[in-house]
Design a protein around this motif. Structure first.
Motif, PDB file in Angstrom:
ATOM      1  N   THR A 299       0.928  -1.240  -0.012  1.00 49.64           N
ATOM      2  CA  THR A 299      -0.087   0.226  -0.053  1.00 49.64           C
ATOM      3  C   THR A 299       0.771   1.467   0.031  1.00 49.64           C
ATOM      4  OG1 THR A 299      -1.919  -1.153   1.235  1.00 49.64           O
ATOM      5  CG2 THR A 299      -1.702   1.304   1.319  1.00 49.64           C
ATOM      6  N   PHE A 300       1.961   1.334   0.651  1.00 49.31           N
ATOM      7  CA  PHE A 300       3.008   2.211   0.836  1.00 49.31           C
ATOM      8  C   PHE A 300       3.488   2.686  -0.331  1.00 49.31           C
ATOM      9  CE2 PHE A 300       7.816   3.053   1.090  1.00 49.31           C
ATOM     10  CZ  PHE A 300       7.660   4.361   1.547  1.00 49.31           C
ATOM     11  N   LEU A 301       3.861   1.573  -1.319  1.00 45.55           N
ATOM     12  CA  LEU A 301       4.432   1.907  -2.747  1.00 45.55           C
ATOM     13  C   LEU A 301       3.246   2.196  -3.505  1.00 45.55           C
ATOM     14  CD1 LEU A 301       7.115  -1.135  -2.910  1.00 45.55           C
ATOM     15  CD2 LEU A 301       7.597   1.330  -2.710  1.00 45.55           C
ATOM     16  N   LYS A 302       2.127   1.681  -3.603  1.00 43.50           N
ATOM     17  CA  LYS A 302       0.936   2.296  -4.366  1.00 43.50           C
ATOM     18  C   LYS A 302       0.801   3.862  -4.083  1.00 43.50           C
ATOM     19  CE  LYS A 302      -1.195  -1.954  -4.802  1.00 43.50           C
ATOM     20  NZ  LYS A 302      -2.560  -2.879  -4.582  1.00 43.50           N
ATOM     21  N   ARG A 303       0.925   4.206  -2.926  1.00 40.89           N
ATOM     22  CA  ARG A 303       0.613   5.546  -2.624  1.00 40.89           C
ATOM     23  C   ARG A 303       1.551   6.700  -3.141  1.00 40.89           C
ATOM     24  NH1 ARG A 303      -1.232   4.573   3.561  1.00 40.89           N
ATOM     25  NH2 ARG A 303      -3.502   4.202   3.225  1.00 40.89           N
ATOM     26  N   ILE A 304       2.781   6.001  -3.016  1.00 42.74           N
ATOM     27  CA  ILE A 304       4.035   6.807  -3.637  1.00 42.74           C
ATOM     28  C   ILE A 304       3.727   6.968  -5.276  1.00 42.74           C
ATOM     29  CG2 ILE A 304       6.447   6.873  -4.002  1.00 42.74           C
ATOM     30  CD1 ILE A 304       5.153   7.686  -1.051  1.00 42.74           C
ATOM     31  N   HIS A 305       3.368   5.595  -5.921  1.00 42.32           N
ATOM     32  CA  HIS A 305       3.271   5.695  -7.117  1.00 42.32           C
ATOM     33  C   HIS A 305       2.149   6.865  -7.711  1.00 42.32           C
ATOM     34  CE1 HIS A 305       1.997   4.071 -11.161  1.00 42.32           C
ATOM     35  NE2 HIS A 305       2.978   3.813 -11.045  1.00 42.32           N
ATOM     36  N   THR A 306       0.965   6.821  -6.862  1.00 36.43           N
ATOM     37  CA  THR A 306      -0.105   7.442  -7.332  1.00 36.43           C
ATOM     38  C   THR A 306       0.452   8.976  -7.208  1.00 36.43           C
ATOM     39  OG1 THR A 306      -1.772   6.175  -6.669  1.00 36.43           O
ATOM     40  CG2 THR A 306      -2.394   8.462  -6.725  1.00 36.43           C
ATOM     41  N   LEU A 307       1.073   9.408  -5.869  1.00 32.16           N
ATOM     42  CA  LEU A 307       1.844  10.557  -5.904  1.00 32.16           C
ATOM     43  C   LEU A 307       2.347  11.087  -7.008  1.00 32.16           C
ATOM     44  CD1 LEU A 307       1.552  12.863  -3.411  1.00 32.16           C
ATOM     45  CD2 LEU A 307       3.487  11.867  -2.935  1.00 32.16           C
ATOM     46  N   MET A 308       3.528  10.373  -7.350  1.00 29.44           N
ATOM     47  CA  MET A 308       4.544  10.643  -8.457  1.00 29.44           C
ATOM     48  C   MET A 308       3.845  10.765  -9.622  1.00 29.44           C
ATOM     49  SD  MET A 308       7.756   8.585  -7.079  1.00 29.44           S
ATOM     50  CE  MET A 308       8.793   9.080  -8.348  1.00 29.44           C
ATOM     51  N   ALA A 309       2.809  10.080 -10.088  1.00 28.82           N
ATOM     52  CA  ALA A 309       1.987   9.961 -11.352  1.00 28.82           C
ATOM     53  C   ALA A 309       1.412  11.194 -11.486  1.00 28.82           C
ATOM     54  CB  ALA A 309       1.101   8.837 -11.472  1.00 28.82           C
ATOM     55  N   SER A 310       0.978  11.904 -10.356  1.00 30.21           N
ATOM     56  CA  SER A 310       0.111  13.313 -10.402  1.00 30.21           C
ATOM     57  C   SER A 310       0.973  14.513 -10.557  1.00 30.21           C
ATOM     58  CB  SER A 310      -0.864  13.210  -9.025  1.00 30.21           C
ATOM     59  OG  SER A 310      -1.429  12.242  -9.055  1.00 30.21           O
ATOM     60  N   ALA A 311       2.435  14.242 -10.544  1.00 28.82           N
ATOM     61  CA  ALA A 311       3.236  15.466 -10.489  1.00 28.82           C
ATOM     62  C   ALA A 311       3.744  15.872 -11.993  1.00 28.82           C
ATOM     63  CB  ALA A 311       4.561  15.138  -9.542  1.00 28.82           C
ATOM     64  N   ASP A 312       3.777  17.150 -12.326  1.00 28.03           N
ATOM     65  CA  ASP A 312       4.416  17.668 -13.382  1.00 28.03           C
ATOM     66  C   ASP A 312       5.833  17.868 -13.158  1.00 28.03           C
ATOM     67  OD1 ASP A 312       2.004  17.712 -14.928  1.00 28.03           O
ATOM     68  OD2 ASP A 312       1.511  19.714 -13.757  1.00 28.03           O
ATOM     69  N   ILE A 313       6.402  18.295 -11.947  1.00 28.04           N
ATOM     70  CA  ILE A 313       7.622  18.485 -11.550  1.00 28.04           C
ATOM     71  C   ILE A 313       7.804  18.119 -10.209  1.00 28.04           C
ATOM     72  CG2 ILE A 313       9.498  20.407 -11.266  1.00 28.04           C
ATOM     73  CD1 ILE A 313       7.595  22.073 -13.094  1.00 28.04           C
ATOM     74  N   ILE A 314       9.089  17.209 -10.147  1.00 28.23           N
ATOM     75  CA  ILE A 314       9.465  16.641  -8.998  1.00 28.23           C
ATOM     76  C   ILE A 314      10.612  17.360  -8.480  1.00 28.23           C
ATOM     77  CG2 ILE A 314      10.294  14.882  -7.180  1.00 28.23           C
ATOM     78  CD1 ILE A 314       8.208  13.289  -9.005  1.00 28.23           C
ATOM     79  N   VAL A 315      10.771  18.080  -7.163  1.00 27.59           N
ATOM     80  CA  VAL A 315      11.672  18.863  -6.474  1.00 27.59           C
ATOM     81  C   VAL A 315      12.489  18.085  -5.390  1.00 27.59           C
ATOM     82  CG1 VAL A 315      12.479  21.031  -5.439  1.00 27.59           C
ATOM     83  CG2 VAL A 315      10.558  20.969  -7.237  1.00 27.59           C
ATOM     84  N   GLY A 316      13.893  18.111  -5.243  1.00 29.53           N
ATOM     85  CA  GLY A 316      14.354  17.553  -4.058  1.00 29.53           C
ATOM     86  C   GLY A 316      16.070  18.024  -4.187  1.00 29.53           C
ATOM     87  N   HIS A 317      16.664  17.616  -3.003  1.00 27.16           N
ATOM     88  CA  HIS A 317      18.078  18.065  -3.018  1.00 27.16           C
ATOM     89  C   HIS A 317      18.841  16.625  -3.141  1.00 27.16           C
ATOM     90  CE1 HIS A 317      21.297  20.731  -1.808  1.00 27.16           C
ATOM     91  NE2 HIS A 317      21.931  19.938  -1.213  1.00 27.16           N
ATOM     92  N   ASN A 318      19.609  16.499  -4.327  1.00 31.29           N
ATOM     93  CA  ASN A 318      20.058  15.413  -4.902  1.00 31.29           C
ATOM     94  C   ASN A 318      18.927  14.355  -5.368  1.00 31.29           C
ATOM     95  OD1 ASN A 318      22.344  14.061  -5.506  1.00 31.29           O
ATOM     96  ND2 ASN A 318      22.279  12.589  -3.740  1.00 31.29           N
ATOM     97  N   VAL A 319      17.776  14.824  -5.804  1.00 22.23           N
ATOM     98  CA  VAL A 319      16.877  13.884  -6.372  1.00 22.23           C
ATOM     99  C   VAL A 319      17.075  13.398  -7.675  1.00 22.23           C
ATOM    100  CG1 VAL A 319      15.541  16.016  -7.769  1.00 22.23           C
ATOM    101  CG2 VAL A 319      14.131  14.138  -6.558  1.00 22.23           C
ATOM    102  N   ASP A 320      17.715  13.791  -8.255  1.00 17.80           N
ATOM    103  CA  ASP A 320      18.157  13.033  -9.598  1.00 17.80           C
ATOM    104  C   ASP A 320      19.163  11.774  -9.406  1.00 17.80           C
ATOM    105  OD1 ASP A 320      16.646  14.651 -11.133  1.00 17.80           O
ATOM    106  OD2 ASP A 320      18.568  16.035 -11.732  1.00 17.80           O
ATOM    107  N   ASN A 321      19.904  11.773  -8.513  1.00 18.68           N
ATOM    108  CA  ASN A 321      21.089  10.883  -8.073  1.00 18.68           C
ATOM    109  C   ASN A 321      20.678   9.882  -6.995  1.00 18.68           C
ATOM    110  OD1 ASN A 321      22.822  11.495 -10.536  1.00 18.68           O
ATOM    111  ND2 ASN A 321      23.662  13.152  -9.192  1.00 18.68           N
ATOM    112  N   ALA A 322      19.523  10.366  -6.246  1.00 14.58           N
ATOM    113  CA  ALA A 322      19.039   9.532  -5.197  1.00 14.58           C
ATOM    114  C   ALA A 322      17.698   9.336  -5.088  1.00 14.58           C
ATOM    115  CB  ALA A 322      19.793  10.295  -3.813  1.00 14.58           C
ATOM    116  N   ASP A 323      16.913  10.122  -4.588  1.00 13.02           N
ATOM    117  CA  ASP A 323      15.742   9.858  -4.303  1.00 13.02           C
ATOM    118  C   ASP A 323      14.844   9.319  -5.399  1.00 13.02           C
ATOM    119  OD1 ASP A 323      14.651  12.018  -1.620  1.00 13.02           O
ATOM    120  OD2 ASP A 323      16.775  12.418  -2.960  1.00 13.02           O
TER     121      ASP A 323
END
Length: 274
Positions: free
Chosen positions: A79-103
């Motif tokens: 359920t945890f991963l399904k929620r994350i998948h739904t969240l990321m699928a709703s985003a146009d832009i994802i922001v983070g510190h070192n997000v491209d090489n880590a998160d």
């Protein structure tokens, strides 16, 4: 001028600020001398527990609430991963510190590849495409050695942005996975604090994010809007000079970032160096 440069409220892109916490991996290692462990290659047959994401905290840019997700929530890791998948699928832009090489790579692995040491087998569809803004990459590209401290906590303290109030504790994550409620709450709040700090850093660095993904203001593609914050721009009277062409240049009235108009450029020369 304020240190923080906010988005135009009329921007309609879905911008997700995200941070993750993980549990470390454990592997079998046979050795005769401690030097034998230096640069030791890890074969998957020797892995007892593979690193995996256990906590994800995120917030939509325009919202005040930080969303908190963990693999020990009701429904377990699936359920945890399904929620994350739904969240990321709703985003146009994802922001983070070192997000491209880590998160992002870590999450993509978690969403599609089983993790050694956990029984869950993910079976999720591919995510739709999205853009990313990596604030660590912005610091490295724009400031290089001019900003010797590029960690999220250090930058926020230097810039006066609300920063971390705790530190990651690997042993605490082991206890959290084992069932410690106190450690679960502590690590989740630590992760949520990083999300708030990342948004502050994003707003501080906004004028320097030259490659910021395009923003739609009230659902419209406006040629004169700032690509960083969506506010109006004004002519500067200067031109942006490329190798052969030059372009009219504008400046944002809000964040101060510069943009160029890519239509009707002027040819400066027919000579190009070889």
């Amino acid at each position: 001028m304020s240190l923080l440069h906010k988005l135009n409220p009329a921007v309609r892109n879905r911008i997700l600020i995200l941070d993750v916490e993980r549990v470390s991996g454990i592997t079998q290692q046979a050795w005769w001398d401690r030097k034998d462990l230096q640069k030791r290659y890890i074969h998957h047959e020797t892995v007892i527990r593979e690193p995996r994401t256990t906590i994800v905290c995120a917030k939509w840019y325009e919202d005040d609430e930080v969303m908190r997700f963990a693999e020990w929530d009701r429904g377990g890791r699936g359920t945890f991963l399904k929620r994350i998948h739904t969240l990321m699928a709703s985003a146009d832009i994802i922001v983070g510190h070192n997000v491209d090489n880590a998160d992002i790579p870590w999450l993509l692995g978690d969403l599609y590849i089983p993790r050694i040491g956990h029984k869950h087998k993910p079976n999720l569809p591919p995510l739709p495409p999205f853009k990313t803004i990596d604030t660590l990459k912005v610091m490295r590209r724009e400031f290089k050695s001019g900003a010797p401290f590029k960690g999220l906590d250090a930058l926020c303290q230097i810039l006066g942005i609300p920063a971390k109030t705790d530190a990651y504790d690997r042993a605490a994550m082991d206890r959290a996975v084992a069932g410690s409620v106190e450690d679960r709450e502590r690590l989740t709040e630590y992760c949520a604090g990083d999300v708030i700090a990342t948004q502050g850093l994003l707003d501080a660095l906004r004028p320097h994010i030259k490659n910021h993904p395009h923003l739609f203001v009230d659902g419209k593609d406006k040629l004169t809007s700032c690509n960083r914050c969506g506010h109006e721009t004004e002519p500067t009277g200067r031109r942006y000079i490329a190798n052969v062409l030059s372009y009219s240049m504008r400046k944002c009235v809000s964040c101060g970032g510069y943009t160029r108009i890519s239509i009707e450029p002027e040819r400066m020369s027919v000579v190009r160096g070889v």
